[in-house]
Design a protein around this motif. Structure first.
Motif, PDB file in Angstrom:
ATOM      1  N   SER A 183       0.828  -1.198   0.000  1.00 33.95           N
ATOM      2  CA  SER A 183       0.000   0.000   0.000  1.00 33.95           C
ATOM      3  C   SER A 183       0.862   1.246   0.000  1.00 33.95           C
ATOM      4  O   SER A 183       1.914   1.279   0.637  1.00 33.95           O
ATOM      5  N   LEU A 208       2.950   3.449  -7.484  1.00 33.27           N
ATOM      6  CA  LEU A 208       1.897   2.427  -7.555  1.00 33.27           C
ATOM      7  C   LEU A 208       1.987   1.658  -8.877  1.00 33.27           C
ATOM      8  O   LEU A 208       1.874   0.428  -8.901  1.00 33.27           O
ATOM      9  N   LYS A 265       2.884  -2.357  -9.254  1.00 33.64           N
ATOM     10  CA  LYS A 265       1.997  -3.285  -9.975  1.00 33.64           C
ATOM     11  C   LYS A 265       2.798  -4.111 -10.976  1.00 33.64           C
ATOM     12  O   LYS A 265       2.577  -5.312 -11.130  1.00 33.64           O
ATOM     13  N   LYS A 279      -2.579  -1.343  -3.130  1.00 37.96           N
ATOM     14  CA  LYS A 279      -3.607  -0.612  -2.386  1.00 37.96           C
ATOM     15  C   LYS A 279      -3.194   0.844  -2.202  1.00 37.96           C
ATOM     16  O   LYS A 279      -1.994   1.154  -2.165  1.00 37.96           O
ATOM     17  N   SER A 280      -4.186   1.714  -2.094  1.00 36.44           N
ATOM     18  CA  SER A 280      -3.896   3.106  -1.770  1.00 36.44           C
ATOM     19  C   SER A 280      -5.014   3.652  -0.888  1.00 36.44           C
ATOM     20  O   SER A 280      -5.998   2.946  -0.602  1.00 36.44           O
ATOM     21  N   LEU A 295      -6.018   6.118  -9.948  1.00 36.07           N
ATOM     22  CA  LEU A 295      -5.579   4.931  -9.202  1.00 36.07           C
ATOM     23  C   LEU A 295      -5.857   3.656 -10.001  1.00 36.07           C
ATOM     24  O   LEU A 295      -5.016   2.756 -10.064  1.00 36.07           O
ATOM     25  N   CYS A 333      -4.178  -0.045  -9.330  1.00 36.72           N
ATOM     26  CA  CYS A 333      -4.577  -0.235  -7.926  1.00 36.72           C
ATOM     27  C   CYS A 333      -5.737  -1.234  -7.831  1.00 36.72           C
ATOM     28  O   CYS A 333      -6.652  -1.202  -8.651  1.00 36.72           O
TER      29      CYS A 333
END
Ligand code: SF4
Length: 305
Positions: free
Chosen positions: A169, A195, A199, A208-209, A229, A234
């Motif tokens: 996260s 992010l 990934k 996650k965020s 996102l 995400c």
């Protein structure tokens, strides 16, 4: 915690809405958790960030460990964590965290940290050591790490993902327009890049965020952030109400209290945009009931959703 709605002169204009009322927590369980953390010389973000859910989470035996000390090299204007010159890295800390996880028999654990811009690897190595230590004592425990941006250093992200945490996260915290003011040492585009890279690098982990509302954002900006996102890959998202951690000049004022109905709308929009799991509510925080999000994503992945 100054949770009231105040105007620019600091005059209280609205009390805390009723939806913030909470049940009396299991104080005996909380004392037991606190004692074991103190004996092990461990910090939790639950305490440092004055989290409103501490009673509920600790009452259920869930806590978020904060490694790398309790002094941050950054000064985000929503965060109650101390900022300044941190102490050195404790080589014993990963083992202490693992022993506490074993002693409390935690099946799901969240590990986070302050930002450590003073370290060459910005703390990535300590996260890796902590994951390995927990795995060696509690191989069945699921591990979620909530990381700073490591300045998007590829080798730091590669080392972390190679340690195979179950959930990785990194929080955006707020919408693009407000980001420079809310978290001056961070950067909106850099966090999206972190992010995206996680990934690409993480073969099995869910990404996650999280962000807060109540800082002056519009609904259109919230939707834009959720779209960014999803585009970054995400899977999971948390959305919660900003509450000022105190009255220090550094802390931003609450601009609005978002209703539970509006949080439900955000959840619907997030799911429609393609997020596998959205936890959205006034008291939601990054690791709030975190294991639930993991389970939902895992089941969806197993069912090919
Ligand atoms: S980086 Fe910002 S949010 Fe994180 S601990 Fe430091 S001040 Fe708080």
């Amino acid at each position: 915690m100054a949770c009231l709605l105040e105007d620019n002169t600091g005059t209280v204009v609205a009390p805390l809405p009723k939806w913030f009322r909470q049940d009396i927590p299991d104080m005996a369980k909380i004392r037991k958790m606190k004692d074991s953390f103190r004996q092990a010389g461990l910090h939790t973000v639950c305490e440092s960030a004055l989290c409103p859910n501490l009673g509920q989470c600790w009452g259920r035996g869930v806590a978020t460990f904060m490694i790398l000390g309790e002094i941050c090299t950054r000064a985000c204007r929503f965060c109650g964590v101390k900022t300044g010159r941190p102490a050195g890295v404790d080589p014993e800390e990963p083992r202490q965290v693992a022993l506490a996880v074993q002693q409390l028999n935690l099946r799901y654990v969240v590990v986070t940290s302050v930002a450590r811009d003073d370290l060459a690897d910005e703390g990535a190595g300590q996260f890796v050591q902590t994951i390995h230590a927990i795995r060696s004592l509690m191989p069945q425990t699921r591990i979620e790490v909530l990381i700073p941006d490591f300045s998007n250093q590829p080798e730091c992200l590669a080392r972390l993902t190679a340690a195979r945490p179950d959930v990785i996260s990194h929080n955006m915290e707020t919408v693009r327009r407000l980001s420079p003011d809310v978290r001056p040492q961070a950067d909106y585009e850099r966090s999206l890049a972190v992010l995206r890279n996680l990934k690409k690098l993480a073969s099995s982990a869910f990404i996650k965020s999280g962000f807060m509302v109540g800082l002056g954002e519009t609904d259109a900006e919230v939707t834009e952030l959720m779209s960014d996102l999803v585009a970054a890959g995400c899977d999971m998202l948390t959305i919660g109400q900003y509450l000022a951690p105190g009255r220090k000049k550094r802390y931003l004022r609450v601009q609005r209290f978002v209703s539970p109905e509006k949080f439900a709308d955000y959840k619907t929009i997030g799911r429609e945009l393609g997020l596998k799991h959205v936890m959205s509510g006034p008291l939601v925080r990054s690791s709030y009931i975190a294991e639930e999000g993991y389970r939902e994503c895992f089941e969806k992945t197993v069912n090919g959703e």
